[in-house]
Design a protein around this motif. Structure first.
Motif, PDB file in Angstrom:
ATOM      1  N   ARG A 337     -26.845 -27.839   6.877  1.00  0.00           N
ATOM      2  CA  ARG A 337     -25.582 -27.212   6.569  1.00  0.00           C
ATOM      3  C   ARG A 337     -24.549 -27.089   7.898  1.00  0.00           C
ATOM      4  O   ARG A 337     -23.660 -27.004   7.896  1.00  0.00           O
ATOM      5  N   GLN A 381     -30.233 -25.133   4.832  1.00  0.00           N
ATOM      6  CA  GLN A 381     -31.089 -24.595   3.398  1.00  0.00           C
ATOM      7  C   GLN A 381     -31.767 -24.786   3.082  1.00  0.00           C
ATOM      8  O   GLN A 381     -31.715 -25.775   2.602  1.00  0.00           O
ATOM      9  N   VAL A 480     -30.121 -20.876   6.555  1.00  0.00           N
ATOM     10  CA  VAL A 480     -29.430 -20.218   6.474  1.00  0.00           C
ATOM     11  C   VAL A 480     -29.897 -19.894   4.998  1.00  0.00           C
ATOM     12  O   VAL A 480     -30.336 -20.558   4.181  1.00  0.00           O
ATOM     13  N   ASP A 481     -29.572 -18.978   5.006  1.00  0.00           N
ATOM     14  CA  ASP A 481     -29.837 -18.488   3.251  1.00  0.00           C
ATOM     15  C   ASP A 481     -29.172 -18.702   2.383  1.00  0.00           C
ATOM     16  O   ASP A 481     -28.139 -18.775   3.017  1.00  0.00           O
ATOM     17  N   PRO A 482     -29.211 -18.406   1.514  1.00  0.00           N
ATOM     18  CA  PRO A 482     -28.258 -18.743   0.155  1.00  0.00           C
ATOM     19  C   PRO A 482     -26.827 -17.068  -0.059  1.00  0.00           C
ATOM     20  O   PRO A 482     -27.244 -16.801   0.599  1.00  0.00           O
TER      21      PRO A 482
END
Length: 745
Positions: A337, A381, A480-482
């Motif tokens: 990402r 991600q 990275v979190d959604p």
């Protein structure tokens, strides 16, 4: 004539796993198909362990590029008691793994004693100290923070000795020690006491790289002299895909090249633009992981290992540094990402982006205006396998279940005067909890991020970008979190609560059946309805509140729920079932206890009431086998016993698990319909009401009279005489809540 068999695009041998169209091999095997041996077999070597003492040393299988420990240990009364007395390296000569002669440990020397000898050791003793240090760190999984610190200090002192590069044996042993430290458990590096030690070690490695060329499994050093006409120096590491460890990496240094190479098999490359050349030297260091560079800002949550590369120039200056990284990661599991070009700032002992810009095409590119240790930090991600939309069979099953529950609730309320109030209350609460769960499930179980995920078809590394300074900001995590979805979290909370409430009410219904049937002569306890209501709705609320309080944090919703669909979290970041996730302790365990309780009640009720005569109960007739079976099924449904099939889905056998999955879905998607059929449609009151509403479907009632004949015998009459009469059959009231159970009075 025979032909060679055509292999599938990704046919892997020796337990290799196909990943992104290529084989990922276990460490014992290498090659495009995992067909090449990457280990040295068990060996026995006769060595002179001390003056005049020969001993057979046994070594188990050793992976290429690593050292193996001997089975023989030092004596218990020595300083290194129970430590292997020797190590032996397995290297590769061509394609053949080859064992090197073993190195013998001084059993009376430990890391602390060796550290005290380094300063005064002459050149003849340095090799022995280096060799013993290497042996004492040859089991990285056993290294502690203290042993790492001591070994690193020994390495620094030896590498700083004059002309150490001329002592090849000592240099190789120390580099092997450094490589082994990079295999130690990363948690041992999360200690402030190691910050200065690792900083000193990496700085010393930069200086040492100007004079040596050594390659070990986790580290490589290359040095080249500068020529008067040198304008650029390119160092590149090209991974040999047939092997796959750093010794097999093609390390290459080129001069006066126009720029970075475009070969995608090159994992990392650094280009130094030289100016003011004074016939000096250039040194490069390549680390296979970043354990020596522990950041307080950038945290690693995945197992992805980033490479660190440094370029150092002596006798000249650079006008700039260009870097390109082509990291290898599991593209089926992760999606890149973002990335940041950074260097290690020794003033803050952390990563910094000062003086660096980033760009991307097929590579992750960096430009910096200075030389030091560089890295590219990446943020991934997870590629979640979002749940597919519910199939029509699910909509039909749950829709019928919802309709059945609504009918049952209304029927129980409107006919409540025909039975005890506690019976109506218990069944209505069970049906209500199940109804709300089904409505929320069918309308909100799917995560709305799934639609955005399906529309995002362009990956980050396909989005080309020119060099940019403003966007080169320091990252804080490699994962990275959604996008946050508070709606999905709310759905997960409600599903958690109402499903627990459903199971709790099945347990309370089983307790009530036990009290009514097996203790028929005793009244229900006082305030029974109030007590049951507090338990049925209160305990699930407490469980959900505790779960939220211990797992949910702002921005960390995935500690509580899953991303694939709106339900409790069960798997860790490596997609393995986690004992720490709430799915186990806040749902599976409580439900298992409830089902165990219900199963015990079910056995008692079926054995003592349905299939056996009870002395406390009398029957006006024998029940048929079919009625007993229906009664048994009714108890199974209302107590939720069918949910035990869900635990059978955990069987680690694909075909068996699939069968139980289908059975589980069919039984539980239609549970509300089953309750409606067994507890409403089969009720005599329901049938009578339906007949009254739909007279057209009713059969005209024909009076039926029972015939009776009475005989009298009198002494005054020689002949007996009789009297005949006709009467209508009696009607009996029915308890609809237990209508499917055998009739008792």
């Amino acid at each position: 004539e025979t032909t060679e068999p055509v292999l599938p695009p990704c046919f892997c041998l020796n337990d290799g796993v196909c990943q992104d169209g290529a084989c990922v091999c276990p460490e014992e095997w290498v090659g495009s198909l995992c067909e090449l041996v990457n280990f040295c077999e068990v060996s026995i070597y006769t060595a002179n362990i001390s003056e005049g003492i020969l001993k057979n040393l046994t070594f188990q299988r050793i992976i290429v590029g690593k050292y193996g420990n001997s089975a023989e240990k030092c004596e218990h009364n020595t300083v290194n008691g129970n430590h292997s007395i020797a190590v032996r390296m397995c290297s590769r000569v061509g394609k053949t793994p080859t064992l090197q002669p073993p190195q013998i440990l001084n059993c009376n020397a430990n890391l602390d004693s060796l550290a005290s000898q380094v300063e005064t050791a002459d050149s003849s003793n340095v090799s022995a100290i280096a060799s013993n240090t290497q042996i004492l760190t040859s089991m990285p999984e056993q290294l502690t923070t203290q042993s790492i610190s001591t070994a690193a200090n020994i390495a620094v002192r030896i590498l700083k000795k004059p002309d150490i590069s001329e002592h090849s044996q000592a240099s190789v042993a120390i580099m092997a020690t450094v490589s082994q430290l990079l295999d130690a458990n990363e948690t041992q590096f999360n200690n402030d006491n190691l910050i200065d030690v690792t900083a000193s070690l990496t700085r010393t490695m930069e200086e040492f790289s100007l004079t040596s060329n050594i390659t070990q499994s986790n580290i490589a050093i290359q040095s080249v002299p500068l020529k008067l006409n040198s304008s650029t120096i390119l160092f590149s590491a090209q991974r040999d895909m047939a092997l796959g460890y750093i010794q097999s990496t093609k390390l290459e240094v080129q001069e006066n090249v126009p720029g970075l190479t475009g070969d995608l098999s090159t994992e990392v490359q650094i280009l130094l633009n030289i100016k003011n050349n004074n016939n000096g030297r250039v040194g490069f260091v390549l680390y296979q992981n970043g354990k020596f560079f522990q950041s307080r800002i950038y945290k690693s949550r995945s197992r992805f290992s980033k490479q660190i590369i440094s370029g150092n120039i002596d006798g000249g200056r650079t006008s700039g540094v260009e870097l390109a990284f082509s990291p290898k990661y599991n593209t089926s599991q992760f999606q890149l990402r973002d990335h940041a070009c950074v260097f290690w700032d020794y003033t803050t002992n952390d990563w910094s982006t000062t003086g660096c810009t980033k760009g991307r095409d097929q590579f992750l590119r960096c430009k910096c205006n200075h030389t030091t240790n560089f890295a590219v930090l990446m943020a991934f991600q997870i590629k979640y396998n979002y749940a597919k939309p519910l199939e029509y069979i699910s909509y039909i099953g749950i829709g019928l279940s919802i309709a059945g529950l609504v009918i049952t609730i209304l029927f129980q309320i409107f006919t409540r005067k025909t039975r005890k109030s506690s019976i109506t209350w218990m069944l209505v609460n069970l049906c209500f909890a199940m109804l709300i769960f089904n409505i929320i499930f069918i309308s909100g179980i799917e995560n709305r991020n799934a639609k955005n995920h399906s529309s995002d078809t362009t990956s980050y590394d396909q989005q080309y970008q020119t060099y940019d300074t403003t966007s080169n900001t320091l990252l804080t995590s490699d994962l990275v979190d959604p996008p946050a979805d508070s709606w999905c979290t709310a759905v997960a909370v409600l599903l958690h609560y109402f499903l627990l409430a459903t199971f709790m009410w099945t347990a309370l219904n089983s307790a009530q059946l036990y009290l009514l049937l097996l203790r028929a002569m005793k009244p229900l306890p006082g305030r029974f309805i109030v007590t049951m209501s507090v338990i049925g709705w209160g305990i699930p609320a407490i469980v959900v509140a505790i779960t939220l309080g211990t797992t949910y944090r702002e921005g960390k919703a995935l500690n509580y729920r899953q991303e694939e669909f709106c339900w409790l979290a069960a798997l860790d970041e490596n997609q393995n079932f986690s004992m720490e996730k709430p799915m186990l302790w806040s749902f599976l365990l409580p439900v298992a206890l409830i089902l165990l309780f219900n199963f015990i009640m079910f056995i008692n009720i079926t054995v003592s009431v349905i299939w056996n005569d009870n002395k406390d109960l009398t029957r006006n007739k024998k029940d048929s086998f079919m009625k007993k079976m229906i009664s048994t099924i009714s108890v199974v449904v209302v107590l939720g016993i069918t949910w035990t099939v869900g635990y059978l889905m955990l069987i680690n056998h694909k075909e068996t698990s699939l069968v139980f999955s289908y059975v589980f879905c069919i039984l539980n998607a239609t549970q509300g319909l089953q309750i409606c059929i067994l507890y409403t449609f089969r009720s005599q009151i329901f049938k009578k009401k339906i007949s009254e509403v739909f007279l057209v479907f009713s059969v005209p009632e024909i009076p039926v009279y029972l015939h009776s004949k009475t005989y009298y015998v009198s002494k005054s009459h020689l002949a007996k005489h009789s009297r005949e009469a006709f009467r209508q059959p009696e009607t009996f009231s029915e308890d609809t809540s237990l209508s499917t159970l055998p009739n008792h009075r």
